[in-house]
Design an enzyme around this catalytic site. Structure first.
Site, PDB file in Angstrom:
ATOM      1  N   GLY A 214      40.042  10.428   1.452  1.00  0.00           N
ATOM      2  CA  GLY A 214      41.092  11.293   1.289  1.00  0.00           C
ATOM      3  C   GLY A 214      42.602  10.882   1.947  1.00  0.00           C
ATOM      4  O   GLY A 214      43.323  11.816   2.236  1.00  0.00           O
ATOM      5  N   GLU A 239      35.653  16.486   2.302  1.00  0.00           N
ATOM      6  CA  GLU A 239      36.118  17.177   1.258  1.00  0.00           C
ATOM      7  C   GLU A 239      36.737  16.114   0.200  1.00  0.00           C
ATOM      8  O   GLU A 239      36.504  16.538  -1.017  1.00  0.00           O
ATOM      9  CB  GLU A 239      37.340  18.221   1.713  1.00  0.00           C
ATOM     10  CG  GLU A 239      38.787  17.430   1.692  1.00  0.00           C
ATOM     11  CD  GLU A 239      38.908  16.373   3.255  1.00  0.00           C
ATOM     12  OE1 GLU A 239      39.794  15.736   3.145  1.00  0.00           O
ATOM     13  OE2 GLU A 239      37.973  16.631   3.955  1.00  0.00           O
ATOM     14  N   ASP A 240      36.972  14.844   0.493  1.00  0.00           N
ATOM     15  CA  ASP A 240      37.385  14.062  -0.540  1.00  0.00           C
ATOM     16  C   ASP A 240      36.365  13.623  -1.512  1.00  0.00           C
ATOM     17  O   ASP A 240      36.452  13.597  -2.698  1.00  0.00           O
ATOM     18  CB  ASP A 240      38.149  12.741   0.071  1.00  0.00           C
ATOM     19  CG  ASP A 240      37.199  12.167   1.325  1.00  0.00           C
ATOM     20  OD1 ASP A 240      36.203  12.882   1.629  1.00  0.00           O
ATOM     21  OD2 ASP A 240      37.803  11.154   2.200  1.00  0.00           O
ATOM     22  N   CYS A 241      35.141  13.387  -0.882  1.00  0.00           N
ATOM     23  CA  CYS A 241      33.938  13.056  -1.622  1.00  0.00           C
ATOM     24  C   CYS A 241      33.632  14.241  -2.733  1.00  0.00           C
ATOM     25  O   CYS A 241      33.540  13.923  -3.936  1.00  0.00           O
ATOM     26  CB  CYS A 241      32.692  13.008  -0.650  1.00  0.00           C
ATOM     27  SG  CYS A 241      31.198  12.732  -1.486  1.00  0.00           S
ATOM     28  N   GLY A 244      36.020  14.418  -5.531  1.00  0.00           N
ATOM     29  CA  GLY A 244      35.570  13.303  -6.564  1.00  0.00           C
ATOM     30  C   GLY A 244      34.445  13.764  -7.431  1.00  0.00           C
ATOM     31  O   GLY A 244      34.394  13.665  -8.581  1.00  0.00           O
TER      32      GLY A 244
END
Length: 396
Positions: A214, A239-241, A244
Site C-alpha cells: 500500500g 488493506e492493500d492486500c 488487490g
C-alpha cells in the site's frame, strides 16, 4: 523391505525437490526479476494526450514529522500532471505534520490541496480511519493512496500509472524501493528492497498472483466500493492486500507501474529495519498462512543448506564448496538486480553492500520466526492484535 524402499523413495524425492528449489529460487527467479527490471522498469509512456488524462485524487496519510517529510510532500506539489487534488489527512489537531502541509499549501497556492484533521473511525485500521474524511471529499474516480514517506522522484510517475489504467485494469501498484540516503541503515534498506524483496515482488506478479503493497497505489473508486468501502477494509491490517483481491474479484487486472515507489523516510536504522521485518512477517502470516511454510525456502541460507544436503546425497558433491558457490552466485545476482533497478549512482561501495547484504541474509530467519510467534504489532501510535484472516483488534 517395503518400508525401507518407501523411506528411500521419500528421501530421494526430497533431495530432487531441493535441487529443483535451488534452480527456481537461484536462477529462474533471479533472471526473471533482472530481465523484467531491465526491459519494463523506468519506461516513460509514449503518445500521451495530456488533455485526455482523467483527474486523480491523491490521499496522503500523515502522522508526525521526520527530517525528510517536507521534501517528500513537496514533490507531490510539483507533479507533472494536468489535473489532480492533494488530500492530506492527520489524526490529531496538534500533529506537527499539519504545519508542514500548511506551509506547502501557502507556497503552492495554485495546487488544489486540502488538509483534513481528526479522521473518522470506521474500523480498527488507523490508516483508513485517518484517510476517511479525505476519501469522502475526493472528487475524482481515480484514487491514489500514497504513504507519507514516499518521494515522487520521477516526474512522470502519475502520468505513467494513469496511462496503464486501461479499461480492463482496476489497480496500478508500484514496486517498493529506496532513495539514496547515508548510513548503514540506508544501505541495509537498499540491499533488501533492491534484492530479496524486489525479486519476489516482481516474480509473484509476473506469475499472476496477487501481491500488492500500500505504499503507492492507484485504483478505481469502484474497486473500493466492491471491497465494501473503507468500512469493510478497515477490519484488516493489510488493506492493500484486500484491495488487490477486490480488484481480481471485480474481473479487473492488477498492473505493476514502470516506476518504483521511492521510500525516503527520515527515520531509519538497523533497529527500525528489524522491527519492520518482524511486523511485516506477523502481518503476512496472519493474512496468508501459507507464508509460514513457503517463505523460508525462498531465502538464500535455507535454500542453500537444503540443496547442499541434496547434492551431497545425490552426487556426493562437497557441501561446503556448494554453499560457497551458492552464496557467491546469490550475492552477485542480487547486486546485478539492484544495479539494474538503480537509476542514479549508488552512494555506497561494493564492500558496504556486501556487509549489509550478509547482515540481512543472516538475520532474516530470526526476524521471520520472531514475527511468526507474535500476534501483536505496533503500528504508528497504536498497538494491535492480529488475528487469522488479517483481522485487526486494537489493544488498549
Amino acid at each position: 523391505m517395503d518400508y525401507v524402499f518407501y523411506l528411500y523413495s521419500c528421501v530421494f524425492g526430497l533431495a530432487w525437490f531441493f535441487v529443483c528449489l535451488e534452480a527456481v529460487c537461484l536462477y529462474l527467479f533471479h533472471f526473471m526479476a533482472i530481465l523484467y527490471i531491465k526491459l519494463c522498469m523506468h519506461r516513460n509512456p509514449t503518445h500521451v494526450i495530456r488533455e485526455d488524462l482523467p483527474g486523480v485524487s491523491i490521499l496522503k496519510p500523515l502522522v508526525g514529522v521526520d527530517s525528510n517529510l517536507e521534501d517528500n510532500l513537496e514533490t507531490f506539489f510539483k507533479l507533472d500532471y494536468p489535473r489532480f487534488e492533494l488530500l492530506f489527512c492527520v489524526q490529531e489537531e496538534n500533529d506537527p505534520a499539519r504545519k508542514v502541509v500548511e506551509s506547502l499549501m501557502e507556497r503552492y497556492p495554485h495546487v488544489d490541496a486540502k488538509l483534513f484533521v481528526g479522521g473518522c473511525k470506521v474500523g480498527n485500521n488507523p490508516k483508513l480511519n485517518n484517510l476517511m474524511p479525505g476519501y469522502c471529499a475526493s472528487r475524482y474516480d481515480l484514487i491514489m493512496i500514497s504513504d507519507s514517506g514516499i518521494k515522487m522522484v520521477y516526474a512522470n510517475t502519475l502520468t505513467e500509472m494513469v496511462y496503464n489504467m486501461t479499461p480492463d485494469a482496476g489497480l496500478i501498484h508500484a514496486l517498493p524501493f529506496c532513495c539514496n540516503r547515508k548510513g548503514f541503515g540506508a544501505t541495509l534498506d537498499k540491499a533488501y528492497f533492491g534484492g530479496s524483496h524486489a525479486r519476489l515482488y516482481v516474480c509473484i506478479n509476473i506469475l499472476g498472483f496477487t501481491c500488492v503493497t500500500g505504499m503507492s497505489n492507484l485504483l478505481r473508486r469502484s474497486v473500493i466500493a466492491a471491497a465494501g468501502g473503507f468500512e469493510e477494509l478497515a477490519k484488516y491490517i493489510s488493506e492493500d492486500c484486500y484491495m488487490g483481491l477486490a480488484t481480481v474479484k471485480s474481473g479487473l487486472k492488477i498492473k505493476l507501474s514502470s516506476f518504483p515507489a521511492m521510500q525516503n523516510p527520515g527515520n531509519y536504522s538497523v533497529k527500525s529495519f528489524g522491527k519492520r521485518m518482524v511486523r511485516w512477517t506477523t502481518v503476512r502470516t496472519s493474512s496468508v498462512p501459507s507464508t509460514i511454510i513457503l517463505e523460508p525456502f525462498s531465502e538464500m541460507l535455507v535454500c542453500g543448506l537444503c540443496c547442499a544436503w541434496a547434492v551431497y546425497y545425490l552426487f556426493n558433491f562437497d557441501p561446503i564448496l556448494f554453499i560457497m558457490l551458492h552464496v557467491l552466485q546469490w550475492f552477485l545476482l542480487d547486486y546485478i538486480q539492484l544495479y539494474a533497478l538503480q537509476t542514479e549512482p549508488l552512494n555506497f561501495n561494493k564492500f558496504d553492500f556486501a556487509v549489509a547484504w550478509a547482515y540481512r541474509e543472516c538475520t532474516t530467519l530470526y526476524h521471520f520466526l520472531k514475527g511468526c510467534v507474535r500476534n501483536k504489532v505496533t503500528w504508528r501510535t497504536g498497538t494491535f492484535k492480529v488475528k487469522w484472516g488479517g483481522f485487526l483488534e486494537e489493544v488498549c
